[in-house]
Write a protein that holds these residues in place. Sequence first.
Motif, mmCIF file in Angstrom:
data_model
loop_
_atom_site.group_PDB
_atom_site.id
_atom_site.type_symbol
_atom_site.label_atom_id
_atom_site.label_comp_id
_atom_site.label_asym_id
_atom_site.label_seq_id
_atom_site.Cartn_x
_atom_site.Cartn_y
_atom_site.Cartn_z
ATOM 1 N N THR A 95 0.861 -1.177 0.000
ATOM 2 C CA THR A 95 0.000 0.000 0.000
ATOM 3 C C THR A 95 0.897 1.227 0.000
ATOM 4 O OG1 THR A 95 -1.654 -1.203 1.283
ATOM 5 C CG2 THR A 95 -1.866 1.198 1.204
ATOM 6 N N VAL A 96 0.663 2.101 -0.972
ATOM 7 C CA VAL A 96 1.479 3.304 -1.117
ATOM 8 C C VAL A 96 0.583 4.530 -1.008
ATOM 9 C CG1 VAL A 96 3.042 4.587 -2.613
ATOM 10 C CG2 VAL A 96 3.081 2.082 -2.634
ATOM 11 N N VAL A 97 0.927 5.432 -0.095
ATOM 12 C CA VAL A 97 0.225 6.703 0.042
ATOM 13 C C VAL A 97 1.177 7.774 -0.475
ATOM 14 C CG1 VAL A 97 -0.901 8.317 1.622
ATOM 15 C CG2 VAL A 97 -1.021 5.848 2.059
ATOM 16 N N SER A 98 0.669 8.605 -1.382
ATOM 17 C CA SER A 98 1.527 9.632 -1.982
ATOM 18 C C SER A 98 0.762 10.935 -2.154
ATOM 19 C CB SER A 98 2.057 9.155 -3.331
ATOM 20 O OG SER A 98 0.995 8.841 -4.194
ATOM 21 N N ASP A 99 1.528 11.995 -2.364
ATOM 22 C CA ASP A 99 0.931 13.317 -2.568
ATOM 23 C C ASP A 99 0.228 13.421 -3.916
ATOM 24 O OD1 ASP A 99 1.870 14.207 -0.106
ATOM 25 O OD2 ASP A 99 3.736 14.967 -0.959
ATOM 26 N N THR A 100 0.685 12.654 -4.886
ATOM 27 C CA THR A 100 0.115 12.669 -6.235
ATOM 28 C C THR A 100 0.066 11.240 -6.770
ATOM 29 O OG1 THR A 100 2.278 12.909 -7.269
ATOM 30 C CG2 THR A 100 1.097 14.948 -6.748
ATOM 31 N N ASP A 101 -0.621 11.056 -7.883
ATOM 32 C CA ASP A 101 -0.609 9.748 -8.534
ATOM 33 C C ASP A 101 0.791 9.467 -9.039
ATOM 34 O OD1 ASP A 101 -3.224 8.878 -8.258
ATOM 35 O OD2 ASP A 101 -3.903 9.893 -10.075
ATOM 36 N N LEU A 102 1.321 8.318 -8.670
ATOM 37 C CA LEU A 102 2.634 7.916 -9.156
ATOM 38 C C LEU A 102 2.445 6.961 -10.332
ATOM 39 C CD1 LEU A 102 4.391 7.084 -5.778
ATOM 40 C CD2 LEU A 102 4.798 9.066 -7.224
ATOM 41 N N PRO A 103 3.205 7.149 -11.387
ATOM 42 C CA PRO A 103 3.119 6.194 -12.494
ATOM 43 C C PRO A 103 3.534 4.796 -12.011
ATOM 44 C CG PRO A 103 4.379 8.145 -13.132
ATOM 45 C CD PRO A 103 4.139 8.233 -11.652
ATOM 46 N N PHE A 104 2.846 3.772 -12.506
ATOM 47 C CA PHE A 104 3.182 2.405 -12.121
ATOM 48 C C PHE A 104 4.652 2.113 -12.400
ATOM 49 C CE2 PHE A 104 3.603 -2.120 -13.245
ATOM 50 C CZ PHE A 104 3.383 -2.658 -11.989
ATOM 51 N N SER A 105 5.182 2.678 -13.454
ATOM 52 C CA SER A 105 6.579 2.417 -13.821
ATOM 53 C C SER A 105 7.545 2.821 -12.708
ATOM 54 C CB SER A 105 6.944 3.128 -15.124
ATOM 55 O OG SER A 105 6.798 4.528 -14.987
ATOM 56 N N GLU A 106 7.219 3.860 -11.944
ATOM 57 C CA GLU A 106 8.076 4.275 -10.830
ATOM 58 C C GLU A 106 8.038 3.246 -9.700
ATOM 59 O OE1 GLU A 106 7.971 8.282 -9.360
ATOM 60 O OE2 GLU A 106 7.429 9.068 -11.340
ATOM 61 N N ILE A 107 6.842 2.767 -9.388
ATOM 62 C CA ILE A 107 6.696 1.733 -8.353
ATOM 63 C C ILE A 107 7.413 0.476 -8.809
ATOM 64 C CG2 ILE A 107 5.050 0.270 -7.108
ATOM 65 C CD1 ILE A 107 4.953 3.208 -6.232
ATOM 66 N N GLU A 108 7.203 0.105 -10.061
ATOM 67 C CA GLU A 108 7.810 -1.096 -10.615
ATOM 68 C C GLU A 108 9.344 -1.019 -10.549
ATOM 69 O OE1 GLU A 108 6.784 -3.889 -14.373
ATOM 70 O OE2 GLU A 108 7.018 -1.752 -14.808
ATOM 71 N N ARG A 109 9.890 0.125 -10.894
ATOM 72 C CA ARG A 109 11.342 0.308 -10.864
ATOM 73 C C ARG A 109 11.872 0.195 -9.425
ATOM 74 N NH1 ARG A 109 11.622 4.564 -13.836
ATOM 75 N NH2 ARG A 109 11.451 6.083 -12.170
ATOM 76 N N ALA A 110 11.184 0.795 -8.472
ATOM 77 C CA ALA A 110 11.626 0.749 -7.070
ATOM 78 C C ALA A 110 11.570 -0.679 -6.523
ATOM 79 C CB ALA A 110 10.767 1.674 -6.217
ATOM 80 N N VAL A 111 10.492 -1.388 -6.800
ATOM 81 C CA VAL A 111 10.360 -2.763 -6.309
ATOM 82 C C VAL A 111 11.379 -3.668 -7.000
ATOM 83 C CG1 VAL A 111 8.809 -4.759 -6.156
ATOM 84 C CG2 VAL A 111 7.942 -2.473 -5.638
ATOM 85 N N ASP A 112 11.608 -3.440 -8.284
ATOM 86 C CA ASP A 112 12.613 -4.206 -9.015
ATOM 87 C C ASP A 112 14.005 -3.961 -8.417
ATOM 88 O OD1 ASP A 112 13.432 -5.848 -11.405
ATOM 89 O OD2 ASP A 112 14.555 -4.002 -11.824
ATOM 90 N N GLU A 113 14.279 -2.735 -8.046
ATOM 91 C CA GLU A 113 15.566 -2.393 -7.430
ATOM 92 C C GLU A 113 15.759 -3.169 -6.125
ATOM 93 O OE1 GLU A 113 19.257 -0.647 -7.150
ATOM 94 O OE2 GLU A 113 17.881 -0.459 -8.841
ATOM 95 N N ALA A 114 14.654 -3.424 -5.422
ATOM 96 C CA ALA A 114 14.716 -4.207 -4.180
ATOM 97 C C ALA A 114 14.860 -5.698 -4.466
ATOM 98 C CB ALA A 114 13.469 -3.947 -3.329
ATOM 99 N N GLY A 115 14.604 -6.097 -5.734
ATOM 100 C CA GLY A 115 14.786 -7.489 -6.116
ATOM 101 C C GLY A 115 13.514 -8.299 -6.262
ATOM 102 N N TYR A 116 12.372 -7.612 -6.399
ATOM 103 C CA TYR A 116 11.092 -8.313 -6.435
ATOM 104 C C TYR A 116 10.254 -7.848 -7.617
ATOM 105 C CZ TYR A 116 13.027 -9.163 -1.937
ATOM 106 O OH TYR A 116 13.915 -9.494 -0.953
ATOM 107 N N THR A 117 9.108 -8.484 -7.789
ATOM 108 C CA THR A 117 8.198 -8.166 -8.884
ATOM 109 C C THR A 117 6.912 -7.606 -8.296
ATOM 110 O OG1 THR A 117 9.116 -10.017 -10.129
ATOM 111 C CG2 THR A 117 7.021 -9.146 -10.892
ATOM 112 N N VAL A 118 6.317 -6.639 -8.996
ATOM 113 C CA VAL A 118 5.088 -5.997 -8.514
ATOM 114 C C VAL A 118 4.060 -5.941 -9.630
ATOM 115 C CG1 VAL A 118 5.840 -3.636 -9.060
ATOM 116 C CG2 VAL A 118 4.167 -4.006 -7.224
ATOM 117 N N ALA A 119 2.794 -5.986 -9.232
ATOM 118 C CA ALA A 119 1.681 -5.848 -10.167
ATOM 119 C C ALA A 119 0.586 -5.027 -9.499
ATOM 120 C CB ALA A 119 1.128 -7.216 -10.550
ATOM 121 N N PRO A 120 -0.230 -4.340 -10.280
ATOM 122 C CA PRO A 120 -1.370 -3.642 -9.668
ATOM 123 C C PRO A 120 -2.281 -4.649 -8.977
ATOM 124 C CG PRO A 120 -1.035 -2.930 -11.938
ATOM 125 C CD PRO A 120 -0.153 -4.122 -11.723
ATOM 126 N N ALA A 121 -2.877 -4.248 -7.872
ATOM 127 C CA ALA A 121 -3.778 -5.149 -7.130
ATOM 128 C C ALA A 121 -5.114 -5.270 -7.820
ATOM 129 C CB ALA A 121 -3.975 -4.648 -5.703
#
Length: 70
Positions: free
Chosen positions: A44-70
């Motif tokens: 669950t991500v709370v942000s000031d604005t809508d974040l593009p999925f690509s930003e979330i995907e890049r951050a999770v990938d950097e941590a070593g995992y895979t992410v998808a929209p719920a």
Amino acid sequence: MSTTTEYVVTGMTCAHCVKAVTEEVTGLTGVTDVAVDLTSGALTVVSDTDLPFSEIERAVDEAGYTVAPA
């Protein structure tokens, strides 16, 4: 106004995994809160604005995992 978005992270197996995802996503500009559930993989991500999925995907990938929209 804040935006709350749900995702599903796969590949996490321990508390270190949760910490890695939390740290990477928290570092994104505009993110104000992050919650990660190891059992369900819910992110669950709370942000000031809508974040593009690509930003979330890049951050999770950097941590070593895979992410998808719920």
